[in-house]
Design a protein around this motif. Structure first.
Motif, PDB file in Angstrom:
ATOM      1  N   TYR A   1       0.357 -25.401   7.286  1.00  0.00           N
ATOM      2  CA  TYR A   1       0.075 -26.370   8.341  1.00  0.00           C
ATOM      3  C   TYR A   1       1.327 -27.170   8.677  1.00  0.00           C
ATOM      4  CZ  TYR A   1      -1.730 -30.485  10.718  1.00  0.00           C
ATOM      5  OH  TYR A   1      -1.937 -31.498  11.628  1.00  0.00           O
ATOM      6  N   LEU A   2       2.049 -27.632   7.648  1.00  0.00           N
ATOM      7  CA  LEU A   2       3.261 -28.412   7.892  1.00  0.00           C
ATOM      8  C   LEU A   2       4.291 -27.580   8.651  1.00  0.00           C
ATOM      9  CD1 LEU A   2       4.928 -30.986   7.454  1.00  0.00           C
ATOM     10  CD2 LEU A   2       5.733 -30.001   5.297  1.00  0.00           C
ATOM     11  N   ASN A   3       4.489 -26.339   8.245  1.00  0.00           N
ATOM     12  CA  ASN A   3       5.442 -25.484   8.956  1.00  0.00           C
ATOM     13  C   ASN A   3       5.036 -25.286  10.409  1.00  0.00           C
ATOM     14  OD1 ASN A   3       7.019 -25.147   6.677  1.00  0.00           O
ATOM     15  ND2 ASN A   3       6.038 -23.233   6.071  1.00  0.00           N
ATOM     16  N   PHE A   4       3.733 -25.154  10.654  1.00  0.00           N
ATOM     17  CA  PHE A   4       3.230 -24.954  12.005  1.00  0.00           C
ATOM     18  C   PHE A   4       3.526 -26.167  12.878  1.00  0.00           C
ATOM     19  CE2 PHE A   4      -0.099 -25.345  15.200  1.00  0.00           C
ATOM     20  CZ  PHE A   4      -0.084 -24.095  15.796  1.00  0.00           C
ATOM     21  N   VAL A   5       3.183 -27.360  12.401  1.00  0.00           N
ATOM     22  CA  VAL A   5       3.368 -28.551  13.233  1.00  0.00           C
ATOM     23  C   VAL A   5       4.849 -28.880  13.393  1.00  0.00           C
ATOM     24  CG1 VAL A   5       1.099 -29.486  12.683  1.00  0.00           C
ATOM     25  CG2 VAL A   5       3.048 -30.143  11.275  1.00  0.00           C
ATOM     26  N   LEU A   6       5.654 -28.628  12.362  1.00  0.00           N
ATOM     27  CA  LEU A   6       7.090 -28.876  12.500  1.00  0.00           C
ATOM     28  C   LEU A   6       7.712 -27.937  13.528  1.00  0.00           C
ATOM     29  CD1 LEU A   6       8.321 -29.514   8.834  1.00  0.00           C
ATOM     30  CD2 LEU A   6       7.894 -31.180  10.648  1.00  0.00           C
ATOM     31  N   SER A   7       7.256 -26.689  13.532  1.00  0.00           N
ATOM     32  CA  SER A   7       7.785 -25.747  14.524  1.00  0.00           C
ATOM     33  C   SER A   7       7.431 -26.194  15.935  1.00  0.00           C
ATOM     34  CB  SER A   7       7.250 -24.345  14.255  1.00  0.00           C
ATOM     35  OG  SER A   7       5.846 -24.275  14.453  1.00  0.00           O
ATOM     36  N   LEU A   8       6.239 -26.760  16.116  1.00  0.00           N
ATOM     37  CA  LEU A   8       5.859 -27.252  17.434  1.00  0.00           C
ATOM     38  C   LEU A   8       6.655 -28.503  17.798  1.00  0.00           C
ATOM     39  CD1 LEU A   8       1.985 -26.785  17.738  1.00  0.00           C
ATOM     40  CD2 LEU A   8       3.797 -25.547  18.913  1.00  0.00           C
ATOM     41  N   PHE A   9       6.835 -29.408  16.842  1.00  0.00           N
ATOM     42  CA  PHE A   9       7.652 -30.599  17.106  1.00  0.00           C
ATOM     43  C   PHE A   9       9.048 -30.194  17.576  1.00  0.00           C
ATOM     44  CE2 PHE A   9       5.027 -33.435  14.153  1.00  0.00           C
ATOM     45  CZ  PHE A   9       4.471 -34.126  15.213  1.00  0.00           C
ATOM     46  N   ILE A  10       9.670 -29.280  16.845  1.00  0.00           N
ATOM     47  CA  ILE A  10      11.031 -28.863  17.179  1.00  0.00           C
ATOM     48  C   ILE A  10      11.054 -28.111  18.508  1.00  0.00           C
ATOM     49  CG2 ILE A  10      12.946 -27.391  16.455  1.00  0.00           C
ATOM     50  CD1 ILE A  10      12.160 -28.034  13.554  1.00  0.00           C
ATOM     51  N   ALA A  11      10.054 -27.235  18.721  1.00  0.00           N
ATOM     52  CA  ALA A  11      10.008 -26.462  19.969  1.00  0.00           C
ATOM     53  C   ALA A  11       9.906 -27.380  21.179  1.00  0.00           C
ATOM     54  CB  ALA A  11       8.825 -25.490  19.933  1.00  0.00           C
ATOM     55  N   PHE A  12       9.012 -28.367  21.111  1.00  0.00           N
ATOM     56  CA  PHE A  12       8.846 -29.269  22.243  1.00  0.00           C
ATOM     57  C   PHE A  12      10.040 -30.212  22.368  1.00  0.00           C
ATOM     58  CE2 PHE A  12       4.617 -27.677  22.291  1.00  0.00           C
ATOM     59  CZ  PHE A  12       4.132 -27.913  23.566  1.00  0.00           C
ATOM     60  N   GLY A  13      10.594 -30.658  21.236  1.00  0.00           N
ATOM     61  CA  GLY A  13      11.769 -31.514  21.295  1.00  0.00           C
ATOM     62  C   GLY A  13      12.950 -30.823  21.941  1.00  0.00           C
ATOM     63  N   LEU A  14      13.162 -29.544  21.595  1.00  0.00           N
ATOM     64  CA  LEU A  14      14.268 -28.789  22.181  1.00  0.00           C
ATOM     65  C   LEU A  14      13.982 -28.426  23.634  1.00  0.00           C
ATOM     66  CD1 LEU A  14      15.226 -26.392  19.236  1.00  0.00           C
ATOM     67  CD2 LEU A  14      16.369 -28.486  19.955  1.00  0.00           C
ATOM     68  N   ALA A  15      12.746 -28.039  23.926  1.00  0.00           N
ATOM     69  CA  ALA A  15      12.403 -27.661  25.295  1.00  0.00           C
ATOM     70  C   ALA A  15      12.567 -28.829  26.259  1.00  0.00           C
ATOM     71  CB  ALA A  15      10.978 -27.124  25.355  1.00  0.00           C
ATOM     72  N   PHE A  16      12.362 -30.043  25.770  1.00  0.00           N
ATOM     73  CA  PHE A  16      12.488 -31.216  26.622  1.00  0.00           C
ATOM     74  C   PHE A  16      13.948 -31.581  26.886  1.00  0.00           C
ATOM     75  CE2 PHE A  16       8.419 -33.721  27.290  1.00  0.00           C
ATOM     76  CZ  PHE A  16       7.606 -32.606  27.156  1.00  0.00           C
TER      77      PHE A  16
END
Length: 248
Positions: free
Chosen positions: A152-167
């Motif tokens: 779960y932690l890996n999943f949410v961290l990947s989304l945090f990073i993905a959205f942070g970079l995409a922005f």
């Protein structure tokens, strides 16, 4: 020897700034670590609120109850220290920049930090509730949804990073315009390709579900439009360049 001295000075300054960056992360981690378990409970809340009453998060590895909150605290410390880390990067490269470059780079670094936090916040407030609600709702009958805390932690961290970079799209747009690779007018003509591209990016950076892909693609496209506006504002003489190229 005189030619080597500036290089040694640069390397010494680089070492000192790297040590400051490590120290900043370490201090943030020391401040966060005592609250790691509570913070992980908060992080798990978007999923926990959608789980059936008889389900919960689980730990399938012996050390997971300790290592997972520890990892989360370390990543959170890096996230919190991002403005200071970027400032150290700025302070290292600033002496080698022209004044006009300094006027451009510093605002972009500030904007980059804010956009990263905005992307992570968007994932937390909008994406997580929709994605987790969807995943739990489509679970086959008879399947108990009980997610491992490490995954779960890996999943949410990947989304945090993905959205942070995409922005970071507005910053990237300004940089490529500033480098002379293109102009805002030329980018406007490529809007259909950009729209397709942001959905491809959403497919690559998010889990394989339509909801999270769309929720990433649409804001990224809106930020692309924002980047065009920022390019006109931050890149001097760009309208004249477009006029010379016959793009206006």
């Amino acid at each position: 020897m005189t030619e080597q001295t500036p290089l040694i000075d640069h390397l010494t300054e680089l070492r000192n700034r790297l040590l400051r960056m490590v120290a900043a992360v370490l201090l943030a981690f020391i401040a966060i670590a005592p609250f790691a378990r509570h913070l992980f409970t908060m992080l798990a809340e978007p999923l926990a609120r959608h789980l059936p009453a008889e389900s919960s998060l689980i730990a399938t590895q012996v050390a997971s109850p300790f290592l997972t909150p520890f990892k989360m605290a370390l990543v959170a410390a890096i996230f919190l220290a991002i403005p200071y880390l970027l400032y150290q990067v700025w302070a290292f490269i600033a002496p080698g920049l022209y004044q006009r470059e300094k006027r451009l780079v510093f605002p972009l670094m500030v904007a980059s930090s804010l956009l990263f936090y905005l992307g992570a916040g968007f994932a937390w407030l909008v994406v997580f509730p929709l994605v987790f609600g969807f995943f739990v709702a489509v679970a086959p009958e008879g399947v108990a949804v009980m997610t491992d805390i490490h995954h779960y932690l890996n999943f949410v961290l990947s989304l945090f990073i993905a959205f942070g970079l995409a922005f970071q799209v507005p910053v990237a747009t300004v940089l490529i315009v500033r480098a002379g690779m293109t102009t805002p007018a030329a980018l406007k003509k490529k809007r259909p390709y950009v729209l397709v591209g942001v959905f491809v990016i959403g497919m690559l950076l998010t889990p394989p579900d339509v909801i999270s892909q769309t929720l990433l693609a649409l804001p990224v496209y809106a930020l692309f439009e924002l980047g065009l506006v920022m390019a006109y504002w931050l890149v001097p003489g760009i309208r004249e360049v477009e006029a010379q190229r016959g793009e206006r």
